[in-house]
Design an enzyme around this catalytic site. Structure first.
Site, mmCIF file in Angstrom:
data_model
loop_
_atom_site.group_PDB
_atom_site.id
_atom_site.type_symbol
_atom_site.label_atom_id
_atom_site.label_comp_id
_atom_site.label_asym_id
_atom_site.label_seq_id
_atom_site.Cartn_x
_atom_site.Cartn_y
_atom_site.Cartn_z
ATOM 1 N N ASP A 47 0.837 -1.207 0.000
ATOM 2 C CA ASP A 47 0.000 0.000 0.000
ATOM 3 C C ASP A 47 0.870 1.254 0.000
ATOM 4 O O ASP A 47 2.020 1.213 0.437
ATOM 5 C CB ASP A 47 -0.835 0.089 1.284
ATOM 6 C CG ASP A 47 -1.714 -1.118 1.478
ATOM 7 O OD1 ASP A 47 -2.026 -1.763 0.474
ATOM 8 O OD2 ASP A 47 -2.057 -1.378 2.638
HETATM 9 N N1 URA Z 1 -1.242 -5.679 4.138
HETATM 10 C C1 URA Z 1 -1.593 -4.374 4.172
HETATM 11 O O1 URA Z 1 -2.538 -3.998 4.839
HETATM 12 N N2 URA Z 1 -0.877 -3.531 3.449
HETATM 13 C C2 URA Z 1 0.189 -3.889 2.703
HETATM 14 O O2 URA Z 1 0.795 -3.051 2.052
HETATM 15 C C3 URA Z 1 0.521 -5.227 2.680
HETATM 16 C C4 URA Z 1 -0.198 -6.116 3.420
#
Ligand code: URA
Length: 230
Positions: A103
């Site tokens: 993310d």
């Molecule tokens: N889980 C999440 O919430 N975000 C990420 O970037 C990877 C795994």
């Protein structure tokens, strides 16, 4: 099979226009005959030489990035800064693509490769690569949360997650290990247990760990490390 000029450029001997000039200068042979057409099709069954030296074709590249927060995992985006902007220009031209995604606000280990087959194998749900995240969060992980993770969390929208490991490091600090990659998975799993995440970092993926790689930097994987991914 691919175009001769692309094959030469992918072998690392120059840009597409430079390799066209090599062909024009009669410096390139295919199976011993001087090549005249940059568009001719070549493949692994051909011996392509530049100045008499055989070329190995496209070199498989795998890199690890220590992704900082604030960059989306995408090849391009009309608004946001993308992880591609963190790659040196010369690597951007080598056809590297991110393997899976982190993310925008998540930091940590993100792989890149120019090998489409390897990429698909690594992100395939069948492969079940274990990914470990360090999370700082509100609340505190209790025994019931650890048990719920090991049984498989049901997210607030009803999505069922596979069994995962929640390990309490301290007050508001945990390690989370998951083997799948649903959208915002770790954040949503933690939120479903009343522990919203305030900081998230992927510290390992399968056999690979971030180690001491500084934030924002990348390094090429060794052949031994790539072999561990196969
Ligand atoms: N889980 C999440 O919430 N975000 C990420 O970037 C990877 C795994």
């Amino acid at each position: 099979m691919e175009r001769l000029d692309k094959y030469l450029a992918d072998s690392g001997c120059g840009t597409r226009s430079a390799v066209k000039a090599f062909i024009k200068a009669r410096r390139v042979t295919v199976d011993g005959a001087v090549a005249k057409d940059p568009a001719m099709k070549v493949g692994p069954e051909h011996t392509v030489c530049l100045d008499g030296q055989a070329l190995g074709g496209k070199q498989r590249l795998v890199y690890m990035l220590h992704k900082p927060a604030g960059f989306v995992t995408a090849n391009s985006d009309p608004v946001e800064k993308t992880v591609m902007e963190l790659l040196p220009e010369q690597l951007r031209r080598q056809g590297l693509n991110p393997v899976g995604r982190l993310d925008k606000e998540t930091e940590g280990l993100l792989l890149f490769t120019n090998d489409g087959e390897l990429l698909h194998r690594l992100i395939s749900p069948k492969k079940e690569v274990a990914k470990v995240y360090y999370a700082r969060h509100e609340g505190d992980a209790a025994e019931e949360d650890i048990a719920a993770f090991s049984q498989g969390i049901t997210l607030r929208d009803g999505t069922l997650c596979r069994p995962a490991v929640l390990q309490r490091l301290g007050a508001g600090e945990s390690l989370v290990t998951v083997c799948e990659g649903k959208y915002h998975q770790v954040r949503r799993m933690m939120a479903s247990r009343g522990m919203p995440v305030v900081y998230l970092k992927r510290i390992s993926e399968g056999p690979l760990s971030l180690g001491e790689l500084p934030l924002g930097q990348m390094r090429q994987l060794t052949e031994e490390e790539i072999a561990l991914l196969e």
